[in-house]
Design a protein around this motif. Structure first.
Motif, PDB file in Angstrom:
ATOM      1  N   GLU A  98     -27.581 -25.755   7.432  1.00  0.00           N
ATOM      2  CA  GLU A  98     -28.130 -24.248   7.907  1.00  0.00           C
ATOM      3  C   GLU A  98     -28.925 -23.349   7.006  1.00  0.00           C
ATOM      4  O   GLU A  98     -29.825 -22.824   7.292  1.00  0.00           O
ATOM      5  CB  GLU A  98     -26.983 -23.357   8.579  1.00  0.00           C
ATOM      6  CG  GLU A  98     -26.388 -24.025   9.690  1.00  0.00           C
ATOM      7  CD  GLU A  98     -27.344 -23.974  10.839  1.00  0.00           C
ATOM      8  OE1 GLU A  98     -28.046 -23.067  11.003  1.00  0.00           O
ATOM      9  OE2 GLU A  98     -27.316 -24.812  11.845  1.00  0.00           O
ATOM     10  N   ARG A 102     -33.089 -20.477   6.542  1.00  0.00           N
ATOM     11  CA  ARG A 102     -33.711 -19.249   6.756  1.00  0.00           C
ATOM     12  C   ARG A 102     -34.638 -18.737   5.726  1.00  0.00           C
ATOM     13  O   ARG A 102     -35.629 -18.431   6.116  1.00  0.00           O
ATOM     14  CB  ARG A 102     -32.572 -18.221   6.457  1.00  0.00           C
ATOM     15  CG  ARG A 102     -30.792 -18.638   7.414  1.00  0.00           C
ATOM     16  CD  ARG A 102     -31.278 -18.356   9.037  1.00  0.00           C
ATOM     17  NE  ARG A 102     -32.295 -19.379   9.638  1.00  0.00           N
ATOM     18  CZ  ARG A 102     -31.786 -20.407  10.104  1.00  0.00           C
ATOM     19  NH1 ARG A 102     -30.750 -20.858   9.851  1.00  0.00           N
ATOM     20  NH2 ARG A 102     -32.597 -21.523  10.851  1.00  0.00           N
ATOM     21  N   TYR A 134     -29.796 -15.763  13.839  1.00  0.00           N
ATOM     22  CA  TYR A 134     -28.456 -14.953  13.958  1.00  0.00           C
ATOM     23  C   TYR A 134     -27.806 -14.884  15.037  1.00  0.00           C
ATOM     24  O   TYR A 134     -26.348 -15.086  15.305  1.00  0.00           O
ATOM     25  CB  TYR A 134     -28.879 -13.433  13.315  1.00  0.00           C
ATOM     26  CG  TYR A 134     -27.718 -12.464  13.728  1.00  0.00           C
ATOM     27  CD1 TYR A 134     -26.718 -12.589  12.551  1.00  0.00           C
ATOM     28  CD2 TYR A 134     -27.828 -11.638  14.639  1.00  0.00           C
ATOM     29  CE1 TYR A 134     -25.916 -11.640  12.726  1.00  0.00           C
ATOM     30  CE2 TYR A 134     -26.614 -10.665  14.711  1.00  0.00           C
ATOM     31  CZ  TYR A 134     -25.840 -10.719  13.895  1.00  0.00           C
ATOM     32  OH  TYR A 134     -24.677  -9.684  13.595  1.00  0.00           O
ATOM     33  N   ARG A 136     -27.928 -17.257  17.358  1.00  0.00           N
ATOM     34  CA  ARG A 136     -27.358 -18.511  17.631  1.00  0.00           C
ATOM     35  C   ARG A 136     -26.079 -18.566  17.054  1.00  0.00           C
ATOM     36  O   ARG A 136     -24.959 -19.091  17.405  1.00  0.00           O
ATOM     37  CB  ARG A 136     -28.191 -19.694  17.037  1.00  0.00           C
ATOM     38  CG  ARG A 136     -27.920 -21.108  17.263  1.00  0.00           C
ATOM     39  CD  ARG A 136     -28.753 -22.084  16.856  1.00  0.00           C
ATOM     40  NE  ARG A 136     -29.424 -22.078  15.507  1.00  0.00           N
ATOM     41  CZ  ARG A 136     -28.881 -22.457  14.508  1.00  0.00           C
ATOM     42  NH1 ARG A 136     -27.774 -23.264  14.649  1.00  0.00           N
ATOM     43  NH2 ARG A 136     -29.550 -22.526  13.531  1.00  0.00           N
ATOM     44  N   ALA A 137     -25.962 -18.062  15.825  1.00  0.00           N
ATOM     45  CA  ALA A 137     -24.841 -18.317  14.945  1.00  0.00           C
ATOM     46  C   ALA A 137     -23.647 -17.466  15.540  1.00  0.00           C
ATOM     47  O   ALA A 137     -22.601 -17.803  15.624  1.00  0.00           O
ATOM     48  CB  ALA A 137     -25.062 -17.728  13.348  1.00  0.00           C
ATOM     49  N   VAL A 140     -21.835 -18.970  18.242  1.00  0.00           N
ATOM     50  CA  VAL A 140     -21.029 -19.952  17.695  1.00  0.00           C
ATOM     51  C   VAL A 140     -19.729 -19.275  17.360  1.00  0.00           C
ATOM     52  O   VAL A 140     -18.654 -19.675  17.842  1.00  0.00           O
ATOM     53  CB  VAL A 140     -21.405 -20.867  16.682  1.00  0.00           C
ATOM     54  CG1 VAL A 140     -20.240 -21.613  15.999  1.00  0.00           C
ATOM     55  CG2 VAL A 140     -22.596 -21.838  17.247  1.00  0.00           C
ATOM     56  N   ALA A 141     -19.992 -18.108  16.770  1.00  0.00           N
ATOM     57  CA  ALA A 141     -18.851 -17.636  16.104  1.00  0.00           C
ATOM     58  C   ALA A 141     -18.020 -16.858  17.261  1.00  0.00           C
ATOM     59  O   ALA A 141     -16.589 -16.672  17.079  1.00  0.00           O
ATOM     60  CB  ALA A 141     -19.304 -16.226  15.267  1.00  0.00           C
ATOM     61  N   GLU A 146     -23.298 -23.500  20.386  1.00  0.00           N
ATOM     62  CA  GLU A 146     -24.760 -23.385  19.933  1.00  0.00           C
ATOM     63  C   GLU A 146     -25.647 -22.897  21.079  1.00  0.00           C
ATOM     64  O   GLU A 146     -25.622 -23.788  22.060  1.00  0.00           O
ATOM     65  CB  GLU A 146     -25.308 -24.747  19.250  1.00  0.00           C
ATOM     66  CG  GLU A 146     -24.287 -24.955  18.017  1.00  0.00           C
ATOM     67  CD  GLU A 146     -25.017 -24.506  16.558  1.00  0.00           C
ATOM     68  OE1 GLU A 146     -25.747 -23.406  16.826  1.00  0.00           O
ATOM     69  OE2 GLU A 146     -24.510 -24.803  15.563  1.00  0.00           O
TER      70      GLU A 146
END
Length: 213
Positions: A98, A102, A134, A136-137, A140-141, A146
């Motif tokens: 990952e 970026r 951001y 997408r992350a 997940v969090a 995803e």
């Protein structure tokens, strides 16, 4: 297909014979997936340098830059294939899978901005790319999984820059202008903003549904 999936970005190319053969060759030679992930950043830095040179009037570097962008994407493809299909994934894999993406996005898109004489536009495109990643992350969090939904995810961003670089080389050679890359960066910026908005809307809808249950 639901854009919110578990784990890996759905890529049709992953199932092609040439990709599988290349991944097997890399695995057989002992190339670590983390090394491939790091190499993607090298390709992105090379693309930045090429696009910067093109902005200084050396238009053939647009062609080299386009090849470097595709090199970055190939690294993004093969690191996962070697890790998963090749069974060589390690504990640091999620980090290296990952994190290089970026700065790679920023290097390529800001370099494209320099190629067409608009660093601000390149930074805007880079900001839109970071926002999609951001969200997408965050999905997940927050337990949503995803979200790879488009319309302008990584593959589309890099395709736009690659095509613009190829067209832009002919454009620069004939007319000395850079409208192709300018148009591509506007497309990436606006498409990225739409992608971020759609991902944010899906995430908010999912959270609201969870609260209602």
């Amino acid at each position: 297909m639901d854009p919110v999936t578990e784990g890996r970005r759905p890529l049709a190319v992953r199932g092609t014979g040439w990709a599988q053969a290349a991944a097997r060759r890399l695995t057989a030679r002992g190339v670590a997936p983390d090394t491939i992930s790091k190499a993607s950043l090298v390709f992105a830095a090379a693309a930045f340098a090429c696009f910067w040179a093109a902005g200084q009037g050396v238009w053939p570097f647009l062609l080299v830059g386009a090849a470097c962008v595709q090199g970055r994407l190939l690294c993004n493809l093969f690191d996962g294939m070697v890790a998963v299909e090749g069974g060589r994934g390690g504990p640091e894999g999620p980090f290296w899978n990952e994190v290089p993406d970026r700065p790679a996005d920023l290097l390529i898109l800001t370099g494209a901005g320099l190629a067409c004489g608009s660093l601000a536009l390149g930074l805007a495109a880079g900001g839109a790319a970071l926002m999609t990643a951001y969200l997408r992350a965050m999905s997940v969090a927050l337990g949503r999984g995803e979200d790879f939904g488009g319309p302008f995810a990584k593959q589309q961003r890099m395709a736009a820059v690659t095509v613009a670089a190829l067209i832009g080389a002919a454009e620069a050679a004939i007319w000395g202008t850079a409208w192709a890359m300018t148009a591509a960066l506007w497309l990436v910026t606006l498409g990225g903003a739409l992608t971020a908005w759609l991902r944010g809307r899906r995430l908010l809808s999912a959270l609201a549904a969870n609260r209602a249950e």
